[in-house]
Design an enzyme around this catalytic site. Sequence first.
Site, PDB file in Angstrom:
ATOM      1  N   ASP A  12      10.789 -14.820 -23.398  1.00 12.90           N
ATOM      2  CA  ASP A  12      11.754 -14.609 -24.615  1.00 12.90           C
ATOM      3  C   ASP A  12      11.841 -15.917 -25.189  1.00 12.90           C
ATOM      4  O   ASP A  12      11.636 -16.894 -24.580  1.00 12.90           O
ATOM      5  CB  ASP A  12      13.319 -14.261 -24.243  1.00 12.90           C
ATOM      6  CG  ASP A  12      13.850 -13.808 -25.437  1.00 12.90           C
ATOM      7  OD1 ASP A  12      13.280 -13.550 -26.497  1.00 12.90           O
ATOM      8  OD2 ASP A  12      15.048 -13.418 -25.219  1.00 12.90           O
ATOM      9  N   GLY A  13      12.066 -15.985 -26.422  1.00  9.65           N
ATOM     10  CA  GLY A  13      12.302 -17.313 -27.283  1.00  9.65           C
ATOM     11  C   GLY A  13      10.886 -17.682 -28.255  1.00  9.65           C
ATOM     12  O   GLY A  13      11.117 -18.825 -28.619  1.00  9.65           O
ATOM     13  N   ARG A  25       6.840 -16.637 -36.842  1.00 13.60           N
ATOM     14  CA  ARG A  25       7.183 -16.121 -35.635  1.00 13.60           C
ATOM     15  C   ARG A  25       5.797 -15.826 -35.026  1.00 13.60           C
ATOM     16  O   ARG A  25       5.820 -16.199 -33.399  1.00 13.60           O
ATOM     17  CB  ARG A  25       7.833 -14.863 -35.522  1.00 13.60           C
ATOM     18  CG  ARG A  25       9.117 -15.067 -36.112  1.00 13.60           C
ATOM     19  CD  ARG A  25      10.047 -13.777 -36.230  1.00 13.60           C
ATOM     20  NE  ARG A  25      10.318 -13.158 -35.042  1.00 13.60           N
ATOM     21  CZ  ARG A  25      11.161 -13.176 -33.951  1.00 13.60           C
ATOM     22  NH1 ARG A  25      11.941 -14.219 -34.263  1.00 13.60           N
ATOM     23  NH2 ARG A  25      11.074 -12.852 -33.072  1.00 13.60           N
ATOM     24  N   HIS A  29       4.257 -16.789 -30.719  1.00 14.47           N
ATOM     25  CA  HIS A  29       3.719 -15.471 -29.570  1.00 14.47           C
ATOM     26  C   HIS A  29       2.207 -15.956 -29.238  1.00 14.47           C
ATOM     27  O   HIS A  29       1.814 -16.114 -28.099  1.00 14.47           O
ATOM     28  CB  HIS A  29       3.660 -14.117 -30.415  1.00 14.47           C
ATOM     29  CG  HIS A  29       4.824 -13.442 -30.911  1.00 14.47           C
ATOM     30  ND1 HIS A  29       5.884 -13.370 -29.893  1.00 14.47           N
ATOM     31  CD2 HIS A  29       5.307 -12.917 -31.979  1.00 14.47           C
ATOM     32  CE1 HIS A  29       7.074 -12.871 -30.621  1.00 14.47           C
ATOM     33  NE2 HIS A  29       6.670 -12.768 -31.837  1.00 14.47           N
ATOM     34  N   SER A  57       8.783  -4.674 -25.747  1.00 12.78           N
ATOM     35  CA  SER A  57       9.755  -3.619 -25.264  1.00 12.78           C
ATOM     36  C   SER A  57       9.643  -2.502 -26.227  1.00 12.78           C
ATOM     37  O   SER A  57       9.243  -2.452 -27.288  1.00 12.78           O
ATOM     38  CB  SER A  57      11.199  -4.075 -25.153  1.00 12.78           C
ATOM     39  OG  SER A  57      11.833  -4.374 -26.574  1.00 12.78           O
ATOM     40  N   LEU A 123      -3.977 -12.162  -7.029  1.00 14.25           N
ATOM     41  CA  LEU A 123      -3.007 -11.562  -7.703  1.00 14.25           C
ATOM     42  C   LEU A 123      -2.916 -10.294  -8.737  1.00 14.25           C
ATOM     43  O   LEU A 123      -4.074 -10.220  -9.283  1.00 14.25           O
ATOM     44  CB  LEU A 123      -2.495 -12.817  -8.799  1.00 14.25           C
ATOM     45  CG  LEU A 123      -1.362 -12.561  -9.601  1.00 14.25           C
ATOM     46  CD1 LEU A 123      -0.015 -12.803  -8.964  1.00 14.25           C
ATOM     47  CD2 LEU A 123      -1.424 -13.567 -10.686  1.00 14.25           C
ATOM     48  N   ARG A 179      14.309 -15.307 -16.706  1.00 15.82           N
ATOM     49  CA  ARG A 179      14.240 -14.962 -18.112  1.00 15.82           C
ATOM     50  C   ARG A 179      14.414 -16.336 -19.010  1.00 15.82           C
ATOM     51  O   ARG A 179      15.308 -17.112 -18.689  1.00 15.82           O
ATOM     52  CB  ARG A 179      15.583 -14.240 -18.707  1.00 15.82           C
ATOM     53  CG  ARG A 179      15.561 -13.808 -20.156  1.00 15.82           C
ATOM     54  CD  ARG A 179      16.314 -12.796 -20.561  1.00 15.82           C
ATOM     55  NE  ARG A 179      16.037 -12.435 -22.134  1.00 15.82           N
ATOM     56  CZ  ARG A 179      16.581 -11.319 -22.774  1.00 15.82           C
ATOM     57  NH1 ARG A 179      17.031 -10.418 -21.981  1.00 15.82           N
ATOM     58  NH2 ARG A 179      16.154 -11.239 -23.961  1.00 15.82           N
ATOM     59  N   ARG A 185      20.602 -11.769 -20.212  1.00 20.78           N
ATOM     60  CA  ARG A 185      20.835 -10.155 -20.271  1.00 20.78           C
ATOM     61  C   ARG A 185      19.592  -9.488 -19.752  1.00 20.78           C
ATOM     62  O   ARG A 185      18.527 -10.174 -19.731  1.00 20.78           O
ATOM     63  CB  ARG A 185      21.030  -9.674 -21.572  1.00 20.78           C
ATOM     64  CG  ARG A 185      20.450  -9.920 -22.861  1.00 20.78           C
ATOM     65  CD  ARG A 185      20.751  -9.280 -23.999  1.00 20.78           C
ATOM     66  NE  ARG A 185      20.209  -9.853 -25.181  1.00 20.78           N
ATOM     67  CZ  ARG A 185      20.649 -11.015 -26.027  1.00 20.78           C
ATOM     68  NH1 ARG A 185      21.743 -11.274 -25.875  1.00 20.78           N
ATOM     69  NH2 ARG A 185      19.859 -11.545 -26.973  1.00 20.78           N
TER      70      ARG A 185
HETATM   71  C1  IPE Z   1      13.007  -8.633 -24.535  1.00 22.51           C
HETATM   72  O1  IPE Z   1      13.324  -9.656 -25.652  1.00 22.51           O
HETATM   73  C2  IPE Z   1      11.794  -8.060 -24.577  1.00 22.51           C
HETATM   74  C3  IPE Z   1      10.673  -8.966 -24.136  1.00 22.51           C
HETATM   75  C4  IPE Z   1      10.645 -10.312 -23.882  1.00 22.51           C
HETATM   76  C5  IPE Z   1       9.348  -8.304 -24.471  1.00 22.51           C
HETATM   77  P1  IPE Z   1      13.878  -9.418 -26.747  1.00 22.51           P
HETATM   78  O2  IPE Z   1      14.101 -10.699 -27.609  1.00 22.51           O
HETATM   79  O3  IPE Z   1      13.537  -8.014 -27.537  1.00 22.51           O
HETATM   80  O4  IPE Z   1      15.575  -9.010 -26.360  1.00 22.51           O
HETATM   81  P2  IPE Z   1      17.061  -8.987 -27.048  1.00 22.51           P
HETATM   82  O5  IPE Z   1      16.800  -8.306 -28.494  1.00 22.51           O
HETATM   83  O6  IPE Z   1      17.338 -10.408 -27.319  1.00 22.51           O
HETATM   84  O7  IPE Z   1      18.049  -8.436 -26.163  1.00 22.51           O
HETATM   85  C1  IPE Z   2       9.719 -12.733 -26.922  1.00 22.79           C
HETATM   86  O1  IPE Z   2       9.980 -13.707 -27.972  1.00 22.79           O
HETATM   87  C2  IPE Z   2       8.745 -12.007 -27.336  1.00 22.79           C
HETATM   88  C3  IPE Z   2       8.787 -10.483 -27.651  1.00 22.79           C
HETATM   89  C4  IPE Z   2      10.098  -9.849 -27.517  1.00 22.79           C
HETATM   90  C5  IPE Z   2       7.753  -9.764 -28.110  1.00 22.79           C
HETATM   91  P1  IPE Z   2      10.970 -13.189 -29.296  1.00 22.79           P
HETATM   92  O2  IPE Z   2      10.103 -12.738 -30.291  1.00 22.79           O
HETATM   93  O3  IPE Z   2      11.881 -12.204 -28.861  1.00 22.79           O
HETATM   94  O4  IPE Z   2      11.815 -14.609 -29.691  1.00 22.79           O
HETATM   95  P2  IPE Z   2      13.051 -14.863 -30.302  1.00 22.79           P
HETATM   96  O5  IPE Z   2      13.804 -14.467 -28.876  1.00 22.79           O
HETATM   97  O6  IPE Z   2      13.457 -14.444 -31.373  1.00 22.79           O
HETATM   98  O7  IPE Z   2      13.209 -16.173 -30.172  1.00 22.79           O
HETATM   99 MG    MG Z   3      13.872 -12.534 -28.069  1.00 23.87          MG
END
Ligand code: IPE
Ligand code: IPE
Ligand code: MG
Length: 232
Positions: A12-13, A25, A29, A57, A123, A179, A185
Amino acid sequence: MEVPQHITIIMDGNGRWAKKQGLRRIFGHRAGRESVRACTEYCTEIGVRYLSLFAFSEENWDRPADEVNGLMDLMARSMLEERETLRRNNVRFRVVGDRGRLSENLLRGIESLEAETAVNTGLTMIIMLSYSGKWDIMQAARRYAEASVAAGKVLPLDEASFASYLATAGIPDPDLMIRTSGEQRISNFMLWQCAYTEFYFTPVLWPDFRKNELRQAIEVFNGRERRYGKVE
Ligand code: IPE
Ligand code: IPE
Ligand code: MG
């Protein structure tokens, strides 16, 4: 050092990382791909058996179409470009999730890479794509019900037999769940499978999470005492 058998990561992030650099964004990725490479290499190096990565997700389908399309393109491209590295490192590649929602083109790429790496003994790398914990439990319940109807009786059911209907059947439950990005969460990830998983949360954004950060998470995991409800 005890090496976890199965590490799972909620990557995430990426969006916040991109925003910090003044980029769109999708660039976050793309940058995250380098972290995937680094973590896969490190897991191979220290002998982790399973590395599962939450890449997309069920809820992520509700993001703007250009981000969803960008992510799917990135996925398809990465699979082609990482082929050789996976082969060289003896990595077995698998995708777990709701395949019915993926494009024909992406599905073909997944199936061919899975087939090509099926003989690899190092792996196992699992990309959790179009996955959610509730979806997984629901589809398992549905398949169990269908098997019962086909058998003409209520089939016996215990935890192990139910787990055999989950999309993760055959994969041991994660020992360590990481995470990134500071969120604390589970976001509908492996709800059944994480029953006794150790959680590690770090503020580091996914594109900045590399070998040293993973090593640190494993060190913290090593300090944990897993009791499974028992008295030591
Ligand atoms: C969870 O991240 C899903 C993935 C990392 C693929 P999200 O960014 O979608 O989750 P929320 O919305 O913060 O809960
Ligand atoms: C995680 O990064 C990747 C996916 C959920 C696909 P985010 O896209 O959720 O990045 P933030 O949380 O908005 O920073
Ligand atoms: Mg996110």
